[in-house]
Design an enzyme around this catalytic site. Structure first.
Site, PDB file in Angstrom:
ATOM      1  N   THR A  22     -40.016-137.098  64.939  1.00 34.01           N
ATOM      2  CA  THR A  22     -40.906-138.220  64.801  1.00 34.01           C
ATOM      3  C   THR A  22     -41.580-138.357  63.342  1.00 34.01           C
ATOM      4  O   THR A  22     -41.334-139.748  63.039  1.00 34.01           O
ATOM      5  CB  THR A  22     -42.455-137.622  65.464  1.00 34.01           C
ATOM      6  OG1 THR A  22     -42.666-136.529  64.874  1.00 34.01           O
ATOM      7  CG2 THR A  22     -42.188-137.547  66.919  1.00 34.01           C
ATOM      8  N   ASN A 116     -40.998-131.511  51.507  1.00 35.00           N
ATOM      9  CA  ASN A 116     -41.188-131.073  52.811  1.00 35.00           C
ATOM     10  C   ASN A 116     -42.449-131.402  53.333  1.00 35.00           C
ATOM     11  O   ASN A 116     -43.520-131.541  52.579  1.00 35.00           O
ATOM     12  CB  ASN A 116     -41.205-129.421  52.831  1.00 35.00           C
ATOM     13  CG  ASN A 116     -41.335-128.843  54.362  1.00 35.00           C
ATOM     14  OD1 ASN A 116     -40.648-129.468  55.168  1.00 35.00           O
ATOM     15  ND2 ASN A 116     -42.243-127.737  54.504  1.00 35.00           N
ATOM     16  N   HIS A 118     -45.593-130.202  55.734  1.00 35.32           N
ATOM     17  CA  HIS A 118     -46.360-129.112  56.834  1.00 35.32           C
ATOM     18  C   HIS A 118     -47.408-129.401  57.271  1.00 35.32           C
ATOM     19  O   HIS A 118     -48.220-130.174  56.720  1.00 35.32           O
ATOM     20  CB  HIS A 118     -46.568-127.886  55.760  1.00 35.32           C
ATOM     21  CG  HIS A 118     -46.818-126.651  56.343  1.00 35.32           C
ATOM     22  ND1 HIS A 118     -46.100-125.955  57.245  1.00 35.32           N
ATOM     23  CD2 HIS A 118     -48.223-126.109  56.527  1.00 35.32           C
ATOM     24  CE1 HIS A 118     -46.837-124.825  57.669  1.00 35.32           C
ATOM     25  NE2 HIS A 118     -48.019-125.159  57.316  1.00 35.32           N
TER      26      HIS A 118
END
EC number: 2.1.2.2
Length: 202
Positions: A22, A116, A118
Site C-alpha cells: 500500500t 524506511n 515505520h
C-alpha cells in the site's frame, strides 16, 4: 515537478516490500502525478506473489524476487541485490514494509540513501509489531516515522514524524487504518522533501 537544485536528472528509485504494497502504491501514485522528477525503476520483494508484486505488474515496474534461502548468507543475497540495482542505475532505496534487517553490505553501497517508514512514533515501539505494541501499551498517541536506515532496528536518523491518536474506542484494526492513512500521505510528502534537497543525487 519539484526543483531539485541544479540537478535536472531524473532520480531513479527502488522500492523494497514484503507485503500488500500500500505504501508502494502511494509512492507510485505521487510520482505518477508528476509532483517531482523521479521514477521507481525496480521493486525488490523477498517472497513470491505479494500484493506489491501484483501492483508492480500493473505499473509496469520490473520485479526482482530475492529468495534468501537460495543464498549462503544474507550478505550474498545483498550482493545480488546491489548488482541488480547498479544495473538499474538506482540512486536511492525506499523501504515499504520490507521485513528484513539490512546489513552493512547494502547500507555501504547506498550510504544515507535508504529510507524506511515505520508505523509508530520512534524511538517508541520499534520492530515489526509497532502498531500492536503501541495498542497493547494503551498509549494515548502513537504515530508514523520516516527515517534513514542504519544497521540497527529502526534506529536511523529521523526524517519526519506525524502523531496518530489512540482513542479509547479503538480496536487494533481502527488504529491500524488511521496509521496507514497517515503513512500514505507522509511518505510521498517526505520523499518530495528529500528530492527537493537533492539527497539521492549527492
Amino acid at each position: 515537478m519539484v526543483n531539485i537544485g541544479n540537478k535536472e536528472r531524473e532520480v531513479r528509485l527502488a522500492v523494497f516490500a514484503s507485503g500488500t504494497g500500500t505504501n508502494f502504491k502511494a509512492l507510485q501514485a505521487a510520482i505518477a502525478s508528476r509532483r517531482f522528477n523521479a521514477k521507481i525503476v525496480r521493486l525488490i520483494v523477498d517472497k513470491e506473489n505479494t500484493g506489491a508484486s501484483h501492483l508492480a505488474e500493473q505499473f509496469g515496474i520490473p520485479i526482482t524476487v530475492i529468495r534468501y534461502a537460495d543464498f549462503a548468507n544474507k550478505v550474498d543475497a545483498e550482493i545480488h541485490i546491489i548488482q541488480q540495482l547498479q544495473a538499474d542505475q538506482v540512486d536511492g532505496i525506499l523501504l515499504a514494509g520490507y521485513m528484513r534487517i539490512l546489513t552493512t553490505t547494502l547500507l555501504d553501497a547506498f550510504p544515507q540513501k535508504i529510507i524506511n517508514i515505520h508505523p509508530a512514533w520512534l524511538p517508541h515501539f520499534p520492530g515489526r509489531h509497532g502498531i500492536q505494541d503501541a495498542f497493547d501499551a494503551h498509549v494515548q498517541e502513537t504515530g508514523v516515522t520516516i527515517h534513514y536506515v542504519d544497521s540497527g532496528v529502526d534506529t536511523g536518523t529521523i526524517v519526519a514524524q506525524q502523531k496518530v491518536p489512540r482513542y479509547s474506542t479503538d480496536t487494533l484494526e481502527t488504529l491500524e487504518q488511521r496509521i496507514h492513512q497517515v503513512e500514505h500521505t507522509l511518505y510521498p510528502d517526505t520523499l518530495e522533501k528529500l528530492l527537493d534537497e537533492g539527497v539521492f543525487l549527492k
